[in-house]
Design a protein around this motif. Structure first.
Motif, PDB file in Angstrom:
ATOM      1  N   ALA A 140     -15.169  -4.624   6.034  1.00 16.85           N
ATOM      2  CA  ALA A 140     -15.340  -4.816   4.673  1.00 16.85           C
ATOM      3  C   ALA A 140     -14.362  -3.997   3.323  1.00 16.85           C
ATOM      4  N   ARG A 141     -13.168  -3.471   3.563  1.00 19.80           N
ATOM      5  CA  ARG A 141     -12.501  -3.403   2.240  1.00 19.80           C
ATOM      6  C   ARG A 141     -11.165  -4.223   2.835  1.00 19.80           C
ATOM      7  N   VAL A 142     -11.417  -4.782   3.929  1.00 18.91           N
ATOM      8  CA  VAL A 142     -10.144  -5.856   3.320  1.00 18.91           C
ATOM      9  C   VAL A 142     -10.564  -7.171   3.043  1.00 18.91           C
ATOM     10  N   ARG A 143     -12.136  -7.146   3.597  1.00 16.69           N
ATOM     11  CA  ARG A 143     -13.112  -8.816   3.083  1.00 16.69           C
ATOM     12  C   ARG A 143     -12.446  -8.538   1.015  1.00 16.69           C
ATOM     13  N   ALA A 144     -12.996  -7.061   0.634  1.00 18.55           N
ATOM     14  CA  ALA A 144     -13.236  -6.785  -0.813  1.00 18.55           C
ATOM     15  C   ALA A 144     -12.237  -6.895  -1.171  1.00 18.55           C
ATOM     16  N   MET A 145     -11.010  -6.950  -0.687  1.00 18.99           N
ATOM     17  CA  MET A 145      -9.748  -7.635  -1.133  1.00 18.99           C
ATOM     18  C   MET A 145      -9.126  -8.512  -0.725  1.00 18.99           C
ATOM     19  N   SER A 146      -9.939  -9.574  -0.013  1.00 17.42           N
ATOM     20  CA  SER A 146      -8.804 -10.791   0.153  1.00 17.42           C
ATOM     21  C   SER A 146      -8.870 -12.042  -1.215  1.00 17.42           C
ATOM     22  N   PRO A 147      -7.613 -13.030  -0.974  1.00 19.60           N
ATOM     23  CA  PRO A 147      -8.088 -13.817  -2.052  1.00 19.60           C
ATOM     24  C   PRO A 147      -9.766 -14.829  -1.322  1.00 19.60           C
ATOM     25  N   LYS A 148      -9.797 -14.437  -0.541  1.00 21.65           N
ATOM     26  CA  LYS A 148     -11.381 -15.913   0.039  1.00 21.65           C
ATOM     27  C   LYS A 148     -12.493 -14.956  -1.322  1.00 21.65           C
ATOM     28  N   ALA A 149     -12.761 -13.455  -1.035  1.00 19.59           N
ATOM     29  CA  ALA A 149     -13.545 -13.292  -1.442  1.00 19.59           C
ATOM     30  C   ALA A 149     -13.297 -13.515  -2.991  1.00 19.59           C
ATOM     31  N   THR A 150     -11.910 -13.128  -4.024  1.00 16.39           N
ATOM     32  CA  THR A 150     -11.669 -13.737  -5.185  1.00 16.39           C
ATOM     33  C   THR A 150     -12.447 -15.032  -5.914  1.00 16.39           C
ATOM     34  N   LEU A 151     -11.768 -15.471  -5.316  1.00 14.51           N
ATOM     35  CA  LEU A 151     -12.275 -17.346  -5.146  1.00 14.51           C
ATOM     36  C   LEU A 151     -13.969 -17.860  -5.145  1.00 14.51           C
ATOM     37  N   GLU A 152     -14.265 -16.929  -4.478  1.00 14.49           N
ATOM     38  CA  GLU A 152     -15.676 -16.658  -4.127  1.00 14.49           C
ATOM     39  C   GLU A 152     -16.645 -16.226  -5.450  1.00 14.49           C
ATOM     40  N   ARG A 153     -15.720 -15.565  -6.026  1.00 12.80           N
ATOM     41  CA  ARG A 153     -16.525 -15.471  -7.182  1.00 12.80           C
ATOM     42  C   ARG A 153     -16.158 -16.573  -8.745  1.00 12.80           C
ATOM     43  N   GLY A 154     -15.019 -17.293  -8.420  1.00 13.99           N
ATOM     44  CA  GLY A 154     -14.980 -18.161  -9.640  1.00 13.99           C
ATOM     45  C   GLY A 154     -13.451 -18.497 -10.279  1.00 13.99           C
ATOM     46  N   TYR A 155     -12.804 -17.625  -9.221  1.00 14.86           N
ATOM     47  CA  TYR A 155     -11.454 -17.051 -10.108  1.00 14.86           C
ATOM     48  C   TYR A 155     -10.725 -18.904  -9.210  1.00 14.86           C
ATOM     49  N   ALA A 156      -9.713 -18.973  -9.196  1.00 17.45           N
ATOM     50  CA  ALA A 156      -8.707 -20.594  -8.409  1.00 17.45           C
ATOM     51  C   ALA A 156      -7.672 -19.550  -8.824  1.00 17.45           C
ATOM     52  N   ILE A 157      -6.604 -20.253  -7.914  1.00 16.41           N
ATOM     53  CA  ILE A 157      -5.354 -19.804  -7.183  1.00 16.41           C
ATOM     54  C   ILE A 157      -4.024 -21.077  -7.840  1.00 16.41           C
TER      55      ILE A 157
END
Length: 404
Positions: free
Chosen positions: A346-363
Protein backbone atom coordinates in the motif's frame (compact mmCIF):
# COMPACT_ATOMS: atom_id res chain seq x y z
CA UNK A 1 79.72 -59.17 134.92
CA UNK A 2 76.11 -60.33 135.32
CA UNK A 3 73.78 -57.94 137.08
CA UNK A 4 72.92 -58.73 140.69
CA UNK A 5 69.17 -58.29 141.08
CA UNK A 6 66.43 -59.41 143.46
CA UNK A 7 62.81 -58.50 144.16
CA UNK A 8 64.05 -56.08 146.76
CA UNK A 9 66.81 -54.72 144.59
CA UNK A 10 65.61 -54.71 140.94
CA UNK A 11 67.71 -53.24 138.14
CA UNK A 12 66.39 -50.35 136.04
CA UNK A 13 65.09 -51.49 132.65
CA UNK A 14 67.41 -49.09 130.92
CA UNK A 15 70.40 -50.79 132.52
CA UNK A 16 69.21 -54.16 131.35
CA UNK A 17 68.59 -52.91 127.77
CA UNK A 18 71.95 -51.12 127.72
CA UNK A 19 73.63 -54.25 128.98
CA UNK A 20 72.02 -56.37 126.27
CA UNK A 21 73.03 -53.76 123.69
CA UNK A 22 76.59 -53.95 124.91
CA UNK A 23 76.62 -57.76 124.65
CA UNK A 24 75.20 -57.53 121.10
CA UNK A 25 77.59 -54.84 119.94
CA UNK A 26 80.58 -56.81 121.22
CA UNK A 27 79.78 -59.33 118.47
CA UNK A 28 80.89 -56.74 115.88
CA UNK A 29 80.59 -57.29 112.13
CA UNK A 30 80.13 -60.88 110.99
CA UNK A 31 79.86 -62.56 107.61
CA UNK A 32 76.89 -64.85 107.17
CA UNK A 33 75.52 -67.03 104.37
CA UNK A 34 71.76 -66.95 103.75
CA UNK A 35 69.00 -66.95 101.18
CA UNK A 36 67.18 -63.76 100.21
CA UNK A 37 63.48 -64.22 100.96
CA UNK A 38 62.08 -60.75 100.36
CA UNK A 39 63.19 -57.25 99.31
CA UNK A 40 61.32 -54.04 100.11
CA UNK A 41 62.95 -51.11 98.39
CA UNK A 42 62.63 -47.50 99.51
CA UNK A 43 64.21 -44.33 98.18
CA UNK A 44 67.77 -44.89 99.46
CA UNK A 45 67.48 -48.10 101.44
CA UNK A 46 66.15 -51.64 101.07
CA UNK A 47 64.90 -54.00 103.78
CA UNK A 48 66.17 -57.54 103.22
CA UNK A 49 64.63 -60.63 104.77
CA UNK A 50 67.38 -63.27 105.08
CA UNK A 51 66.76 -66.89 105.97
CA UNK A 52 69.09 -69.71 106.96
CA UNK A 53 68.94 -72.34 104.19
CA UNK A 54 68.90 -75.25 106.66
CA UNK A 55 66.99 -73.93 109.67
CA UNK A 56 63.82 -71.97 110.29
CA UNK A 57 65.70 -68.80 111.21
CA UNK A 58 65.28 -65.46 109.51
CA UNK A 59 66.25 -61.84 110.17
CA UNK A 60 65.57 -58.46 108.60
CA UNK A 61 68.50 -56.26 107.65
CA UNK A 62 68.75 -52.81 106.14
CA UNK A 63 71.14 -52.21 103.25
CA UNK A 64 72.01 -49.12 101.26
CA UNK A 65 70.86 -49.40 97.64
CA UNK A 66 74.36 -48.69 96.39
CA UNK A 67 75.67 -51.65 98.38
CA UNK A 68 72.75 -53.80 97.25
CA UNK A 69 73.52 -53.33 93.54
CA UNK A 70 77.29 -53.14 93.77
CA UNK A 71 77.83 -56.76 92.65
CA UNK A 72 74.84 -57.08 90.38
CA UNK A 73 71.13 -57.12 91.09
CA UNK A 74 69.90 -59.39 93.88
CA UNK A 75 66.71 -61.36 93.30
CA UNK A 76 64.48 -63.20 95.79
CA UNK A 77 65.51 -66.84 96.37
CA UNK A 78 69.16 -66.09 95.50
CA UNK A 79 72.01 -67.24 97.76
CA UNK A 80 74.20 -64.48 99.22
CA UNK A 81 76.96 -63.85 101.71
CA UNK A 82 76.47 -60.66 103.69
CA UNK A 83 78.42 -58.66 106.25
CA UNK A 84 76.03 -57.78 109.07
CA UNK A 85 76.38 -55.66 112.17
CA UNK A 86 73.81 -56.54 114.86
CA UNK A 87 72.62 -53.79 117.16
CA UNK A 88 69.83 -53.24 119.64
CA UNK A 89 67.34 -50.45 119.16
CA UNK A 90 67.03 -49.26 122.78
CA UNK A 91 63.61 -47.59 122.55
CA UNK A 92 61.82 -50.85 121.67
CA UNK A 93 64.58 -53.27 122.67
CA UNK A 94 64.43 -54.49 119.09
CA UNK A 95 67.29 -56.56 117.65
CA UNK A 96 68.27 -55.23 114.24
CA UNK A 97 70.92 -55.84 111.60
CA UNK A 98 72.76 -53.49 109.30
CA UNK A 99 74.25 -54.90 106.06
CA UNK A 100 77.45 -53.22 104.90
CA UNK A 101 78.36 -55.66 102.11
CA UNK A 102 76.38 -58.14 100.02
CA UNK A 103 77.67 -60.62 97.48
CA UNK A 104 76.00 -63.41 95.54
CA UNK A 105 77.25 -66.89 96.40
CA UNK A 106 76.83 -70.29 94.80
CA UNK A 107 73.91 -70.20 92.37
CA UNK A 108 73.29 -66.59 93.26
CA UNK A 109 76.77 -65.65 92.07
CA UNK A 110 76.10 -67.48 88.80
CA UNK A 111 72.78 -65.68 88.37
CA UNK A 112 74.49 -62.35 89.00
CA UNK A 113 77.08 -63.10 86.33
CA UNK A 114 74.36 -64.03 83.85
CA UNK A 115 72.45 -60.89 84.69
CA UNK A 116 75.53 -58.77 84.03
CA UNK A 117 75.98 -60.50 80.66
CA UNK A 118 72.31 -59.97 79.85
CA UNK A 119 72.53 -56.26 80.63
CA UNK A 120 75.69 -55.85 78.56
CA UNK A 121 74.29 -57.60 75.50
CA UNK A 122 71.00 -55.79 75.86
CA UNK A 123 72.86 -52.48 75.89
CA UNK A 124 74.49 -53.53 72.62
CA UNK A 125 71.04 -54.05 71.13
CA UNK A 126 71.52 -57.80 70.70
CA UNK A 127 68.11 -58.50 72.24
CA UNK A 128 66.28 -55.66 70.48
CA UNK A 129 62.78 -56.31 69.18
CA UNK A 130 63.72 -54.74 65.84
CA UNK A 131 66.19 -57.61 65.28
CA UNK A 132 63.51 -60.28 65.64
CA UNK A 133 62.56 -62.02 62.39
CA UNK A 134 59.11 -63.35 61.68
CA UNK A 135 58.69 -67.10 61.31
CA UNK A 136 57.44 -68.42 57.95
CA UNK A 137 53.84 -69.63 57.91
CA UNK A 138 54.79 -73.10 56.66
CA UNK A 139 58.55 -73.76 56.49
CA UNK A 140 59.85 -76.10 53.78
CA UNK A 141 62.21 -77.70 56.29
CA UNK A 142 62.77 -77.24 60.03
CA UNK A 143 66.27 -77.36 61.46
CA UNK A 144 66.33 -79.10 64.86
CA UNK A 145 69.28 -78.92 67.25
CA UNK A 146 68.96 -81.24 70.25
CA UNK A 147 70.48 -84.25 71.99
CA UNK A 148 70.25 -87.58 70.18
CA UNK A 149 67.27 -89.68 71.29
CA UNK A 150 66.20 -87.07 73.84
CA UNK A 151 62.69 -86.45 75.07
CA UNK A 152 62.98 -82.92 73.64
CA UNK A 153 63.64 -84.29 70.16
CA UNK A 154 60.72 -86.68 70.45
CA UNK A 155 58.38 -83.96 71.70
CA UNK A 156 59.24 -81.57 68.87
CA UNK A 157 59.06 -84.14 66.07
CA UNK A 158 55.94 -85.99 67.23
CA UNK A 159 53.93 -82.88 68.06
CA UNK A 160 54.99 -81.23 64.81
CA UNK A 161 53.81 -84.18 62.73
CA UNK A 162 50.54 -84.32 64.63
CA UNK A 163 49.97 -80.75 63.57
CA UNK A 164 51.37 -81.07 60.04
CA UNK A 165 52.02 -84.68 58.97
CA UNK A 166 54.29 -83.76 56.04
CA UNK A 167 56.67 -81.64 58.15
CA UNK A 168 60.34 -82.09 57.13
CA UNK A 169 63.16 -81.97 59.71
CA UNK A 170 66.90 -81.53 59.27
CA UNK A 171 68.24 -82.67 62.65
CA UNK A 172 71.66 -82.01 64.17
CA UNK A 173 72.26 -84.04 67.33
CA UNK A 174 74.72 -82.36 69.68
CA UNK A 175 75.61 -82.48 73.39
CA UNK A 176 73.35 -80.09 75.32
CA UNK A 177 75.27 -80.15 78.61
CA UNK A 178 78.86 -79.77 79.62
CA UNK A 179 81.84 -77.61 78.74
CA UNK A 180 81.84 -78.35 74.99
CA UNK A 181 78.10 -78.14 74.45
CA UNK A 182 78.01 -74.44 73.54
CA UNK A 183 80.60 -74.86 70.76
CA UNK A 184 78.69 -77.83 69.33
CA UNK A 185 75.42 -75.90 69.32
CA UNK A 186 77.12 -72.91 67.64
CA UNK A 187 78.47 -75.15 64.86
CA UNK A 188 75.04 -76.71 64.37
CA UNK A 189 73.37 -73.28 64.12
CA UNK A 190 75.89 -72.13 61.52
CA UNK A 191 75.53 -75.37 59.53
CA UNK A 192 71.73 -75.19 59.41
CA UNK A 193 71.80 -71.48 58.65
CA UNK A 194 73.69 -72.30 55.42
CA UNK A 195 71.07 -74.82 54.30
CA UNK A 196 68.76 -73.08 51.82
CA UNK A 197 65.81 -75.40 52.48
CA UNK A 198 65.90 -74.77 56.25
CA UNK A 199 63.58 -71.83 56.96
CA UNK A 200 63.49 -72.00 60.77
CA UNK A 201 65.80 -73.48 63.42
CA UNK A 202 64.64 -74.93 66.77
CA UNK A 203 67.14 -75.35 69.63
CA UNK A 204 65.57 -77.69 72.17
CA UNK A 205 66.40 -79.53 75.37
CA UNK A 206 64.50 -80.61 78.46
CA UNK A 207 64.66 -79.05 81.89
CA UNK A 208 67.64 -79.05 84.21
CA UNK A 209 69.51 -77.13 86.86
CA UNK A 210 70.98 -73.72 86.30
CA UNK A 211 74.41 -75.28 85.70
CA UNK A 212 72.93 -77.77 83.22
CA UNK A 213 71.45 -74.97 81.15
CA UNK A 214 74.58 -72.78 81.17
CA UNK A 215 75.58 -73.65 77.55
CA UNK A 216 72.43 -71.88 76.39
CA UNK A 217 73.56 -68.65 78.07
CA UNK A 218 76.98 -68.74 76.40
CA UNK A 219 77.90 -65.39 74.84
CA UNK A 220 79.27 -67.01 71.69
CA UNK A 221 76.01 -68.90 71.12
CA UNK A 222 73.96 -65.75 71.68
CA UNK A 223 75.98 -63.85 69.10
CA UNK A 224 75.78 -66.74 66.61
CA UNK A 225 71.99 -66.86 66.95
CA UNK A 226 71.71 -63.08 66.55
CA UNK A 227 73.88 -63.21 63.40
CA UNK A 228 71.95 -66.07 61.77
CA UNK A 229 69.81 -65.22 58.73
CA UNK A 230 67.36 -68.01 59.57
CA UNK A 231 64.83 -67.36 62.37
CA UNK A 232 65.74 -69.24 65.56
CA UNK A 233 63.31 -70.60 68.17
CA UNK A 234 64.54 -71.22 71.73
CA UNK A 235 62.84 -74.20 73.40
CA UNK A 236 64.97 -74.79 76.48
CA UNK A 237 63.69 -76.42 79.67
CA UNK A 238 60.35 -75.64 81.23
CA UNK A 239 58.28 -72.49 81.57
CA UNK A 240 60.31 -71.25 84.55
CA UNK A 241 63.70 -71.77 82.85
CA UNK A 242 64.97 -68.61 81.18
CA UNK A 243 68.45 -69.02 79.67
CA UNK A 244 69.78 -65.98 77.82
CA UNK A 245 69.13 -67.78 74.53
CA UNK A 246 65.46 -66.89 75.09
CA UNK A 247 66.36 -63.21 74.68
CA UNK A 248 68.61 -63.63 71.62
CA UNK A 249 66.28 -65.97 69.72
CA UNK A 250 63.61 -64.65 67.40
CA UNK A 251 60.95 -66.54 69.37
CA UNK A 252 60.85 -68.14 72.82
CA UNK A 253 58.87 -71.34 73.27
CA UNK A 254 58.07 -72.31 76.84
CA UNK A 255 58.76 -76.02 76.15
CA UNK A 256 59.84 -78.18 73.19
CA UNK A 257 56.20 -79.13 72.73
CA UNK A 258 55.28 -75.46 72.57
CA UNK A 259 57.94 -74.97 69.88
CA UNK A 260 56.03 -77.35 67.60
CA UNK A 261 52.87 -75.30 68.12
CA UNK A 262 54.70 -72.06 67.41
CA UNK A 263 56.49 -73.19 64.24
CA UNK A 264 53.82 -75.18 62.40
CA UNK A 265 50.13 -74.53 61.78
CA UNK A 266 47.60 -77.18 62.71
CA UNK A 267 46.40 -78.94 59.54
CA UNK A 268 42.94 -79.57 60.99
CA UNK A 269 42.56 -75.98 62.13
CA UNK A 270 43.71 -74.71 58.74
CA UNK A 271 41.26 -77.06 56.97
CA UNK A 272 38.44 -75.83 59.22
CA UNK A 273 39.48 -72.23 58.60
CA UNK A 274 39.55 -72.91 54.86
CA UNK A 275 36.02 -74.34 55.05
CA UNK A 276 34.88 -71.23 56.91
CA UNK A 277 36.45 -69.00 54.26
CA UNK A 278 34.87 -71.09 51.51
CA UNK A 279 31.48 -70.86 53.22
CA UNK A 280 31.83 -67.08 53.59
CA UNK A 281 32.83 -66.84 49.93
CA UNK A 282 29.78 -68.87 48.87
CA UNK A 283 27.51 -66.66 50.98
CA UNK A 284 29.09 -63.54 49.49
CA UNK A 285 28.60 -64.89 45.95
CA UNK A 286 24.99 -65.86 46.69
CA UNK A 287 24.32 -62.43 48.14
CA UNK A 288 25.87 -60.74 45.12
CA UNK A 289 23.87 -62.87 42.69
CA UNK A 290 20.64 -62.19 44.62
CA UNK A 291 21.36 -58.46 44.62
CA UNK A 292 22.09 -58.41 40.91
CA UNK A 293 18.97 -60.52 40.18
CA UNK A 294 16.81 -58.05 42.11
CA UNK A 295 18.43 -55.19 40.23
CA UNK A 296 17.76 -56.96 36.92
CA UNK A 297 14.13 -57.60 37.89
CA UNK A 298 13.75 -53.91 38.70
CA UNK A 299 15.17 -53.00 35.31
CA UNK A 300 12.91 -55.49 33.53
CA UNK A 301 9.84 -54.11 35.31
CA UNK A 302 10.41 -50.61 33.95
CA UNK A 303 7.94 -49.56 31.14
CA UNK A 304 10.74 -49.08 28.64
CA UNK A 305 11.81 -52.73 28.95
CA UNK A 306 8.37 -54.21 29.66
CA UNK A 307 6.99 -52.67 26.37
CA UNK A 308 9.70 -52.02 23.74
CA UNK A 309 7.31 -49.67 21.84
CA UNK A 310 6.65 -47.60 24.94
CA UNK A 311 9.44 -45.19 24.10
CA UNK A 312 8.28 -44.81 20.51
CA UNK A 313 4.69 -44.07 21.58
CA UNK A 314 5.94 -41.54 24.10
CA UNK A 315 8.11 -39.87 21.49
CA UNK A 316 5.29 -40.06 18.89
CA UNK A 317 3.02 -37.99 21.14
CA UNK A 318 5.84 -35.55 21.75
CA UNK A 319 6.53 -35.25 17.99
CA UNK A 320 2.81 -34.72 17.26
CA UNK A 321 2.61 -31.98 19.86
CA UNK A 322 5.75 -30.34 18.46
CA UNK A 323 4.33 -30.61 14.92
CA UNK A 324 1.15 -28.83 15.97
CA UNK A 325 3.13 -26.14 17.73
CA UNK A 326 5.30 -25.71 14.61
CA UNK A 327 2.23 -25.43 12.36
CA UNK A 328 0.63 -22.84 14.59
CA UNK A 329 3.85 -20.89 14.70
CA UNK A 330 4.22 -21.04 10.89
CA UNK A 331 0.61 -20.00 10.30
CA UNK A 332 0.96 -17.12 12.70
CA UNK A 333 4.20 -16.04 11.04
CA UNK A 334 2.65 -16.26 7.57
CA UNK A 335 -0.34 -14.15 8.63
CA UNK A 336 1.92 -11.60 10.19
CA UNK A 337 4.14 -11.47 7.10
CA UNK A 338 1.12 -11.21 4.78
CA UNK A 339 -0.24 -8.28 6.73
CA UNK A 340 3.14 -6.63 6.69
CA UNK A 341 3.42 -7.19 2.93
CA UNK A 342 0.03 -5.63 2.33
CA UNK A 343 1.07 -2.57 4.29
CA UNK A 344 4.30 -2.27 2.34
CA UNK A 345 2.46 -2.69 -0.97
CA UNK A 346 0.00 0.00 0.00
CA UNK A 347 2.83 2.36 0.82
CA UNK A 348 4.62 1.53 -2.44
CA UNK A 349 1.46 1.91 -4.53
CA UNK A 350 0.66 5.23 -2.90
CA UNK A 351 4.08 6.51 -3.91
CA UNK A 352 4.20 5.00 -7.45
CA UNK A 353 3.93 7.25 -10.67
CA UNK A 354 0.97 5.19 -11.85
CA UNK A 355 -1.09 6.29 -8.88
CA UNK A 356 -0.11 9.88 -9.66
CA UNK A 357 -1.20 9.48 -13.27
CA UNK A 358 -4.50 7.96 -12.22
CA UNK A 359 -5.19 11.14 -10.25
CA UNK A 360 -4.95 13.22 -13.54
CA UNK A 361 -1.32 14.13 -13.55
CA UNK A 362 1.05 13.57 -16.53
CA UNK A 363 4.75 12.94 -16.90
CA UNK A 364 6.56 14.95 -19.60
CA UNK A 365 9.84 13.75 -21.06
CA UNK A 366 12.09 15.12 -23.81
CA UNK A 367 13.43 13.20 -26.73
CA UNK A 368 16.22 11.75 -24.57
CA UNK A 369 13.65 10.41 -22.04
CA UNK A 370 14.63 12.92 -19.37
CA UNK A 371 11.76 14.20 -17.27
CA UNK A 372 10.78 17.82 -17.92
CA UNK A 373 9.63 19.38 -14.68
CA UNK A 374 10.16 23.05 -15.51
CA UNK A 375 9.18 25.40 -18.37
CA UNK A 376 12.75 26.45 -18.59
CA UNK A 377 13.77 22.94 -19.60
CA UNK A 378 11.72 23.07 -22.84
CA UNK A 379 12.35 25.09 -26.01
CA UNK A 380 9.91 26.24 -28.67
CA UNK A 381 9.50 23.69 -31.43
CA UNK A 382 10.88 20.84 -29.28
CA UNK A 383 8.97 17.61 -29.45
CA UNK A 384 8.04 16.12 -26.08
CA UNK A 385 6.22 12.98 -24.97
CA UNK A 386 3.40 13.20 -22.43
CA UNK A 387 2.66 10.06 -20.41
CA UNK A 388 -0.93 9.82 -19.22
CA UNK A 389 -2.85 7.19 -17.24
CA UNK A 390 -3.83 5.21 -20.31
CA UNK A 391 -1.04 6.03 -22.79
CA UNK A 392 1.42 8.59 -24.24
CA UNK A 393 0.99 11.72 -26.42
CA UNK A 394 3.57 13.25 -28.75
CA UNK A 395 3.41 17.08 -28.58
CA UNK A 396 5.40 20.03 -29.90
CA UNK A 397 6.17 23.14 -27.85
CA UNK A 398 4.79 26.25 -29.50
CA UNK A 399 5.59 28.66 -26.76
CA UNK A 400 6.28 28.89 -23.05
CA UNK A 401 5.57 31.15 -20.12
CA UNK A 402 7.51 30.87 -16.94
CA UNK A 403 5.71 31.76 -13.70
CA UNK A 404 7.62 33.53 -11.07
Amino acid sequence: MPLQTSPDSPAPLRDVVNGVRGWVERLGRVWIEAQVVELKAYRAMTFLTLRDPLADVSVTATVDNVVLNRNGPVQPASQVVAELRPYLHTRAADLRFECSDLRPSGEGRLLARLEQLRQRLQAEGLFGVDRKRALPFLPRAIGLITAAGSAAERDVVENSRRRWPSAVFVTRNVPVQGSGAAAEVIAAVQHLDRRAEVEVIIIARGGGSLEDLLPFSDEGLLRAVAAARTPVVSAIGHETDTPLLDHAADLRASTPTDAARQVLPDAREEAARLEQVRARLHRAIDTMISTERRHLDQLRSRPALADPLYGFELRHDQVAALRQRARRAIDQRLRHDATELEHQLARVRAMSPKATLERGYAIIADARGATVSSVGQATVGEELSVRLRDGELAVQVRGSEERR
